[in-house]
Design an enzyme around this catalytic site. Structure first.
Site, PDB file in Angstrom:
ATOM      1  N   GLY A 223      13.054  -9.712   3.426  1.00 25.75           N
ATOM      2  CA  GLY A 223      11.996 -10.725   3.446  1.00 25.75           C
ATOM      3  C   GLY A 223      11.264 -10.776   4.772  1.00 25.75           C
ATOM      4  N   GLY A 250       4.039  -3.451   3.376  1.00 25.97           N
ATOM      5  CA  GLY A 250       3.652  -4.084   4.636  1.00 25.97           C
ATOM      6  C   GLY A 250       2.161  -4.416   4.645  1.00 25.97           C
ATOM      7  CG  ASP A 251      -0.710  -1.324   4.769  1.00 29.48           C
ATOM      8  OD1 ASP A 251      -0.477  -1.647   5.951  1.00 29.48           O
ATOM      9  OD2 ASP A 251      -0.853  -0.147   4.402  1.00 29.48           O
ATOM     10  CB  THR A 282       3.029  -4.171  -3.246  1.00 35.57           C
ATOM     11  OG1 THR A 282       1.927  -5.071  -3.201  1.00 35.57           O
ATOM     12  CG2 THR A 282       2.580  -2.808  -2.787  1.00 35.57           C
ATOM     13  CB  SER A 291       1.206  -0.994  -6.351  1.00 38.95           C
ATOM     14  OG  SER A 291       1.210  -0.737  -4.972  1.00 38.95           O
TER      15      SER A 291
HETATM   16  P1  ADP Z   1       6.571  -2.037   6.105  1.00 42.91           P
HETATM   17  O1  ADP Z   1       6.159  -1.502   4.760  1.00 42.91           O
HETATM   18  O2  ADP Z   1       5.418  -2.245   7.026  1.00 42.91           O
HETATM   19  O3  ADP Z   1       7.734  -1.328   6.740  1.00 42.91           O
HETATM   20  P2  ADP Z   1       8.420  -4.056   5.198  1.00 42.91           P
HETATM   21  O4  ADP Z   1       9.289  -2.943   4.698  1.00 42.91           O
HETATM   22  O5  ADP Z   1       9.012  -5.008   6.159  1.00 42.91           O
HETATM   23  O6  ADP Z   1       7.060  -3.515   5.823  1.00 42.91           O
HETATM   24  O7  ADP Z   1       7.889  -4.838   3.915  1.00 42.91           O
HETATM   25  C1  ADP Z   1       6.904  -5.828   4.000  1.00 42.91           C
HETATM   26  C2  ADP Z   1       7.223  -6.965   3.063  1.00 42.91           C
HETATM   27  O8  ADP Z   1       7.295  -6.469   1.723  1.00 42.91           O
HETATM   28  C3  ADP Z   1       8.565  -7.630   3.309  1.00 42.91           C
HETATM   29  O9  ADP Z   1       8.442  -8.613   4.315  1.00 42.91           O
HETATM   30  C4  ADP Z   1       8.877  -8.220   1.946  1.00 42.91           C
HETATM   31  O10 ADP Z   1       8.162  -9.440   1.767  1.00 42.91           O
HETATM   32  C5  ADP Z   1       8.288  -7.178   0.993  1.00 42.91           C
HETATM   33  N1  ADP Z   1       9.304  -6.203   0.542  1.00 42.91           N
HETATM   34  C6  ADP Z   1       9.558  -4.990   1.077  1.00 42.91           C
HETATM   35  N2  ADP Z   1      10.570  -4.373   0.436  1.00 42.91           N
HETATM   36  C7  ADP Z   1      10.971  -5.215  -0.539  1.00 42.91           C
HETATM   37  C8  ADP Z   1      11.977  -5.169  -1.565  1.00 42.91           C
HETATM   38  N3  ADP Z   1      12.795  -4.120  -1.701  1.00 42.91           N
HETATM   39  N4  ADP Z   1      12.087  -6.248  -2.391  1.00 42.91           N
HETATM   40  C9  ADP Z   1      11.272  -7.319  -2.275  1.00 42.91           C
HETATM   41  N5  ADP Z   1      10.316  -7.426  -1.331  1.00 42.91           N
HETATM   42  C10 ADP Z   1      10.153  -6.397  -0.478  1.00 42.91           C
END
Ligand code: ADP
Length: 301
Positions: A223, A250-251, A282, A291
């Site tokens: 999260g 993330g985007d 997404t 997505s």
């Molecule tokens: P990035 O893609 O920039 O590395 P993150 O992996 O931290 O960013 O993902 C961004 C946001 O997407 C997270 O803060 C969360 O809200 C959501 N998210 C990412 N992966 C998951 C997952 N497996 N299940 C639910 N939400 C997710």
């Protein structure tokens, strides 16, 4: 309304059984072209969450540039300040997608890294009347500093998504109202390995000590966590979903935040909850731009 100063790429997805060995010639199993670039993805996320979005960036005088401008326009994004660079191609990311599911990516930054000081100056009137400006590191850091200076002087909020991970000059952090690193980026900026609530708080505090006002850490399947200027903090757990492809998560998060945050950030909790919900949608679909959900999809239960 939101101004995005950012990157525009064509993602060229090459499907392969495995990576070729040196000297080997192999057939592709599949080939697809999709829209990408952190700037473009974030702009589309904000637009789909009902923001008026203006883009400041560069593409090449080629078919990919045309494709990307059309894609952005389809989501209602204003592309008046996307310049066409006569000497450099549109940014390209070659995504080598192997049968194993592993990705290797080659990036040709192209026109994105040739955004000029003059491009930012030309967009001054847009930046000064925006609610918020958002930038990431696929464009030159000096352009971000120039744009954030203009924004700060006009009382416009600045959001820095420090991705891809790189060291950041303190003078940029001092111009940043909100920074949104993931765990890898947070460690790059603070040298703190972020893997539990204490380290999250310590990393956020260190970023504040360097001049950033508000910090939101995105924590993937964990999260997000935020710490505000007036010391409000909260850990927001991720939605429990089956993640199929986290590209664009993330985007989506950043674009949605930019769309939903009030200019004075007094609704950070609601905005983070909204962005967390949006990015959980997404990750349940393949690809980045296809997505990214609309506001209707995010608020539907
Ligand atoms: P990035 O893609 O920039 O590395 P993150 O992996 O931290 O960013 O993902 C961004 C946001 O997407 C997270 O803060 C969360 O809200 C959501 N998210 C990412 N992966 C998951 C997952 N497996 N299940 C639910 N939400 C997710």
């Amino acid at each position: 309304n939101v101004v995005v100063l950012g990157s525009i790429n064509a993602d060229i997805i090459l499907k392969l059984a495995r990576l070729p060995k040196p000297g080997e010639t192999m057939k592709l199993q599949g080939f697809e072209t999709a829209g990408g670039g952190k700037g473009a993805n974030q702009a589309i996320a904000a637009a789909r969450s009902s923001s008026e979005v203006h883009f400041v960036g560069r593409v090449g005088a080629d078919a990919y540039g045309k494709m990307m401008c059309e894609l952005l326009q389809k989501d209602g994004i204003n592309i008046e300040h996307i310049k066409t660079d006569a000497n450099n191609p549109t940014g390209q990311a070659y995504i080598l997608l192997q049968d194993s599911g592993e990705n290797s990516i080659l990036v040709n930054s192209g026109a994105n890294v040739f955004i000029q000081e003059e491009d930012v100056k030309d967009a001054r009137y847009l930046i000064e009347k925006a609610d918020v400006i958002v930038a990431q590191f696929e464009v030159p850091i000096n352009r971000i500093i120039e744009a954030f200076k203009m924004a700060r002087a006009a009382g416009v909020s600045t959001i820095l998504n420090p991705a891809p991970a790189t060291k950041v000059p303190d003078k940029l952090l001092e111009l940043t109202d909100l920074i949104t690193p993931n765990e890898v980026e947070a460690e790059m900026l603070t040298d703190i390995h972020v893997d539990n609530p204490i380290s999250q708080r310590n990393a956020a505090r260190m970023l504040q000590a360097k001049g950033v006002k508000n910090v939101i850490l995105t924590l993937g399947s964990e999260g997000a966590y935020y710490l505000t200027e007036n010391n409000q903090e909260q850990a927001v757990p991720a939605f429990k979903v089956k993640a199929i492809d986290t590209t664009g998560a993330g985007d989506t998060f950043i674009g949605c935040l930019a769309a939903k945050l009030n200019p004075n950030f007094d609704n950070i909790s609601q905005a983070v909850h909204y962005a967390n919900k949006a990015s959980s949608l997404t990750v349940q679909k393949i690809g980045a731009i296809p997505s990214i959900p609309t506001e209707k999809e995010v608020t539907r239960r």
